[in-house]
Write a protein that holds these residues in place. Sequence first.
Motif, PDB file in Angstrom:
ATOM      1  N   GLU A 109       0.811  -1.206   0.000  1.00 37.60           N
ATOM      2  CA  GLU A 109       0.000   0.000   0.000  1.00 37.60           C
ATOM      3  C   GLU A 109       0.853   1.268   0.000  1.00 37.60           C
ATOM      4  OE1 GLU A 109      -2.764  -0.313   3.229  1.00 37.60           O
ATOM      5  OE2 GLU A 109      -3.537  -2.221   2.477  1.00 37.60           O
ATOM      6  N   ASP A 110       2.029   1.204   0.617  1.00 37.04           N
ATOM      7  CA  ASP A 110       2.908   2.374   0.680  1.00 37.04           C
ATOM      8  C   ASP A 110       4.344   1.892   0.862  1.00 37.04           C
ATOM      9  OD1 ASP A 110       3.655   5.009   0.697  1.00 37.04           O
ATOM     10  OD2 ASP A 110       2.988   5.424   2.739  1.00 37.04           O
ATOM     11  N   VAL A 111       5.278   2.713   0.411  1.00 38.80           N
ATOM     12  CA  VAL A 111       6.701   2.386   0.531  1.00 38.80           C
ATOM     13  C   VAL A 111       7.434   3.635   1.000  1.00 38.80           C
ATOM     14  CG1 VAL A 111       8.763   1.612  -0.694  1.00 38.80           C
ATOM     15  CG2 VAL A 111       6.534   0.735  -1.363  1.00 38.80           C
ATOM     16  N   PHE A 112       8.349   3.462   1.940  1.00 39.00           N
ATOM     17  CA  PHE A 112       9.172   4.580   2.386  1.00 39.00           C
ATOM     18  C   PHE A 112      10.520   4.057   2.856  1.00 39.00           C
ATOM     19  CE2 PHE A 112       6.358   3.277   5.761  1.00 39.00           C
ATOM     20  CZ  PHE A 112       7.168   3.197   6.874  1.00 39.00           C
ATOM     21  N   THR A 158       4.686  -1.226   3.344  1.00 39.24           N
ATOM     22  CA  THR A 158       3.555  -1.457   4.232  1.00 39.24           C
ATOM     23  C   THR A 158       2.391  -1.975   3.408  1.00 39.24           C
ATOM     24  OG1 THR A 158       2.715   0.796   4.024  1.00 39.24           O
ATOM     25  CG2 THR A 158       4.252   0.360   5.820  1.00 39.24           C
ATOM     26  N   GLY A 159       1.554  -2.770   4.029  1.00 37.74           N
ATOM     27  CA  GLY A 159       0.407  -3.306   3.318  1.00 37.74           C
ATOM     28  C   GLY A 159      -0.294  -4.381   4.119  1.00 37.74           C
ATOM     29  N   ARG A 198       6.649  -0.397  -5.384  1.00 37.29           N
ATOM     30  CA  ARG A 198       5.633   0.652  -5.491  1.00 37.29           C
ATOM     31  C   ARG A 198       4.295   0.156  -4.971  1.00 37.29           C
ATOM     32  NH1 ARG A 198       6.704   2.075 -11.773  1.00 37.29           N
ATOM     33  NH2 ARG A 198       8.881   2.678 -11.561  1.00 37.29           N
ATOM     34  N   ARG A 199       3.405   1.112  -4.772  1.00 37.29           N
ATOM     35  CA  ARG A 199       2.027   0.794  -4.356  1.00 37.29           C
ATOM     36  C   ARG A 199       1.401  -0.125  -5.400  1.00 37.29           C
ATOM     37  NH1 ARG A 199      -2.174   3.584  -1.354  1.00 37.29           N
ATOM     38  NH2 ARG A 199      -4.175   2.892  -2.153  1.00 37.29           N
TER      39      ARG A 199
END
Length: 139
Positions: free
Chosen positions: A57-60, A70-71, A128-129
């Motif tokens: 869902e998100d990457v950082f 994250t996901g 990526r998302r």
Amino acid sequence: MGWLFGRKRETQDANEMLRRYNEAEATRLAAMTADGAAVRPAGDLSTAVTATEFVVEDVFTITGRGRIATGTVRSGILRVDDVIDVAREGAAVGKTSIKGIEMFRKRASEATVGELAGILLSDPLDVRRGDVIRPAASA
């Protein structure tokens, strides 16, 4: 009994409400069948149950730690030190391993179905998302 715009109305009998629900459900299920046989998802159901998928869902990036995806775990179990493949639209992006898993301010050794998690990747891949993380096929 209930009130509807100032007028008293009778509530449905529970048995009548259950009968109507069952009729609607039977109609819905009949529409899902083709020639009397239930429509099944494409693919082998035994592999669909055991396959592990984590949808990003998100990457950082955290300085000093690395890249975190994250996901949600859609199926199966992901564990620390698992070797994983990252796929985007069916094509492989790369292979890495899981250095750590965290879930809302706690560290975990595994993430199971339905859990929201952050996965710390050992190599900084282009994640990526929408990407899907799966365990790598063992040789």
